[in-house]
Design an enzyme around this catalytic site. Sequence first.
Site, PDB file in Angstrom:
ATOM      1  N   CYS A 788      32.946  49.211  47.174  1.00  0.00           N
ATOM      2  CA  CYS A 788      33.489  48.804  45.871  1.00  0.00           C
ATOM      3  C   CYS A 788      34.998  48.636  45.960  1.00  0.00           C
ATOM      4  CB  CYS A 788      33.095  49.777  44.772  1.00  0.00           C
ATOM      5  SG  CYS A 788      33.266  51.473  45.259  1.00  0.00           S
ATOM      6  N   GLU A 884      32.233  40.015  40.882  1.00  0.00           N
ATOM      7  CA  GLU A 884      32.132  40.867  42.063  1.00  0.00           C
ATOM      8  C   GLU A 884      31.040  40.317  42.972  1.00  0.00           C
ATOM      9  OE1 GLU A 884      32.073  45.614  43.087  1.00  0.00           O
ATOM     10  OE2 GLU A 884      30.698  44.858  41.596  1.00  0.00           O
TER      11      GLU A 884
END
Length: 1016
Positions: A788, A884
Amino acid sequence: MQIFDLVDRHPESIFSKAGFYQRMMEFSMRDEHFKVQMFRFVDVLASLRRGSDIVQHLDEYFADVRNGYAPLIRTGVSLARIVPIISGKFLRWNVSGMARQFIAGRSPEDVMKTLRKKRRQGIGFTVDLLGEAVVSEEEAAEYMGRCQELLEHLARETRGWTDPLGKNSELFPVVNVSVKISALYSQMNPADPADAIAHLAPRLRPILRRAKELGAFINFDMESYAHKNATLELFRTLFTEPEFRDWPHAGIVIQAYLRDAETDLRDLIAWGRARGTPFTVRLVKGAYWDYEKIKSTQNGWLIPVWLQKPESDANFERLTRILLENESIVTSAFGSHNVRSIAYAQALAEELRIDRTRFEFQLLYGMAGPIKRALVDMGYRVREYSPVGELLPGMSYLVRRLLENTSNEGFLRAKFSEHVSATQLLRDPGELVNGVVPAAGRGGLAGDTPASTGASDFSRNGATLETPPGDTYKNASLVNFVYPECQEKMRTALREVRARFGQKHPLVIDGKEIWTDKLLKSVNPSAPDEIIGYVAEAGIPETERAVKAARRAFETWARTPVEERCRLLERAAVILDRRRFELSAVEVFEVGKAWAEADGDIREAMDFCLFYAHQMRLIGYPRLTQNVPGEESYQHYWPRGVALVIAPWNFPVAILCGMVTAALVTGNAVIMKPAEPSAILGSLLMEVFQEAGVPPGVLNCLHGRGSVIGAYLVDHPDVEMIAFTGSREVGLRIWESAGKTRPDQRELKRVVCEMGGKNAVIVDSDADLDETIVDTIYSAFGYQGQKCSACSRLIALEENYERVMHRLLAAAASLRVGNPEQPGITVGPVIDETAYHRIQEIIEKGKTEATLAFQATNIPDKGYFIPPTIFTDVKPEMTLSQCEIFGPVLSVLKARDLDDAIRIANDTDYALTAGFFSRSPANIERVKAELVAGNVYVNRSCTGAVVGRHPFGGFKMSGGGTKAGGNDYLLNFLVPRVVTENIMRHGFAPETTPERRAEFLWPPQLNAGFGTARRA
Ligand SMILES: Cc1cc2nc3c(=O)[nH]c(=O)nc-3n(C[C@H](O)[C@H](O)[C@H](O)COP(=O)(O)OP(=O)(O)OC[C@H]3O[C@@H](n4cnc5c(N)ncnc54)[C@H](O)[C@@H]3O)c2cc1C
């Protein structure tokens, strides 16, 4: 003493050039802060183009200098501002002059002037090509070409030159080239020496072949410890080949500052004897002492260098003896400027009756001129190490020399600057070694052997009831794959884990193994037809059972003493350490992690155990709120209840373990639900806690589908808190659902929510591109971009754009993509088929909105491999900039200036990590203040947070602002309570009140004896 007499006959300052350089070095030796600023300024100067930039940097670096030279510097800066072009040129000219002191020529043609001059002084040469930091195979191939040209040129230009001493000249060819091995292959990985050799040997063979034809000598320089074993192995491999077996004109470096040096030298000599042809060893102390110490300390590794300077000196002498005693097979080249080290070699050679023409002294160009002259006068062979190249690639060499010349420990400074007496300088280093020397890397940082990582030594984090803890946490160590025994352990673990493929793992509820009639399979993303194993799948009945068990267990666990809960975590850390290679191997298979990435995950899990235990001891005991007479008020914490832990697959052991340990140590009972793609690792972590002695029901392991059991648990009235790490989509659903209060719910649910990022790295116009490219490539493509924290947007300033892109694309093209079972792979497969298709779709869409600047082609056809991909011409509003991706896809954006870059970086829904590469102190300060991210990294990769050191987590749509691995994380799992008692009876009260007291536990425990009492 004779050397000193000869040296003193021609008194000379330490630095042969007077003026700017001399003054700068004098300032530097007197003022450490000035030295740091000056060397940093020198480091950036070569990359600055405009005069105004140079003046700006000068101002920024020296604005806060507060020594006696401050007025001088400030006047200089003010003057420089008036005509920046001229001042910029003036400064550059001065620093170039300084560099020219150490760099013998800009090109092979240019260096000949120097070599001819030295020849007249009776000094030979070895030429080294600057430019050691290669980030791509393109750059490595270029270095190889330059080596070949250099060789040809030197051979042509020195035709007819003879050895200055004549006698034994067959051992010492006139043409001598020093090669930096790491500059010939950009993907050297300490875990994979075989790969390094497979790539380096074909690049070196043509060079060696030509050197042999030309009668030249090739020396392999030695660089950082990470490359040492591969360099030694490469040397032995090449020079055992039939083509080079009989060729005596090859040499290698042994660094006496390494603890391994003696073993390595003895091994080399044994090899040389078996080979039967002489070879050369250049004995040096070593040029990377600070780097090795810092790097090892950061990673908790054994420190490979001696820690006291006289130890290196004494080792140099021991190795000198070994070399000279074996001079029939190994020719010595002593690389030192230290008169004691040199004199020792001379005296020993005399004692052993070795003719002084059978070995040589090597010294660096631009240093210790008087010593060279003295040695020549005494009839020794002297060779000068002569670097060739431009200023920019030569910067790291220049800074190494500046550090060496100003080092407090160095011989040159002592003799030529501080004029220490000859008697002092010639003292036996063996006598100067101070007391008992700690074994390598101890000092509480690392284990006893390279492969043991010291987790069992958690006493170093020593918070116990008797000794109140300090606030300094020392991390568990990483495995250092530079050691063959660590590589071997990993290979063995991979074999053993493979042999167990297909095993089944149960649910664990209330301490019992539970099987259901449904099994979930876990597959290898590198080879999806390989099934790693199976786990039992929980349905609603098992889930309900787990909640009940946890509820029951909570009642006792919440009242279990803090110390006991802390010890459970510490036992788990020890077990993780014992099983770390096995667990890493499972990670390689189950989630496609490269070796070092997998090990990093296990290390992080160990750290969570140890760190949270440490933190709990700090906050776990009632603490006096305020000192007032007649009353005592204590604040302390209670656990919340039943905690649900929902973990991701990308840090399959660490994040799961982190959330579980935080919940457990604070006294909550836990239901953990590992991610489906990493279910086996979840079960193995459960095993660890069972072995550590977690009581039945306190930790329960449920496998199953998030949409079924996850959702059920989130809404369950008996679940008091949820710790979640995962996607934004699921995170927001949990956040919303937990916000509803349901019938029978006792508590307001607390959610700890960590979600994704769209992390940007900005590259300033003065950034060090060697570092920028390596770190950005790692941040973007390490673990396939599935962290992440990964960099998914690179923002380069217009001014620097072309230079950054050229090197970035070449570096991406050099990455090793493949099955991470092989050591040294950087990019493996993405996690599963769904991710594979999703990322492919994003790439296809990306092609319609931006320019596909690079996509790797050489990738395995089996498995979920997505080629590393780079898009350029990306605009801030595009999907590529906003969504993302969680894969090896990097979007590059061009910014007008730093304002524009910061605006672009901050313009997303997320705020997790961000990076900045720059050498401008002012810009660095600005970015520290303005980048909107939970973790901002300057001049390093934006991934790889270390527990305790980089508390990790973001805000905006990246999460709820909590910091895993930080000192306030545990508070999320607790409710605070304050207990106040009036202690005055009829106007009389005790005089002191303890600052901390034993826990409020009933029945009371035998755990009295707390910190200092406060007088009211
Ligand atoms: C011709 C030549 C070639 C070289 N090639 C290489 C090479 O390929 N690879 C390489 O790494 N180095 C190489 N060096 C060595 C290095 O660059 C330094 O020049 C050398 O270490 C300085 O040692 P000295 O004996 O001249 O000086 P000294 O002042 O006696 O020693 C300084 C050295 O001591 C060691 N030291 C400093 N502080 C400590 C401490 N606290 N504890 C333990 N040790 C300490 C460090 O190695 C430091 O460089 C080379 C040197 C020469 C002269």
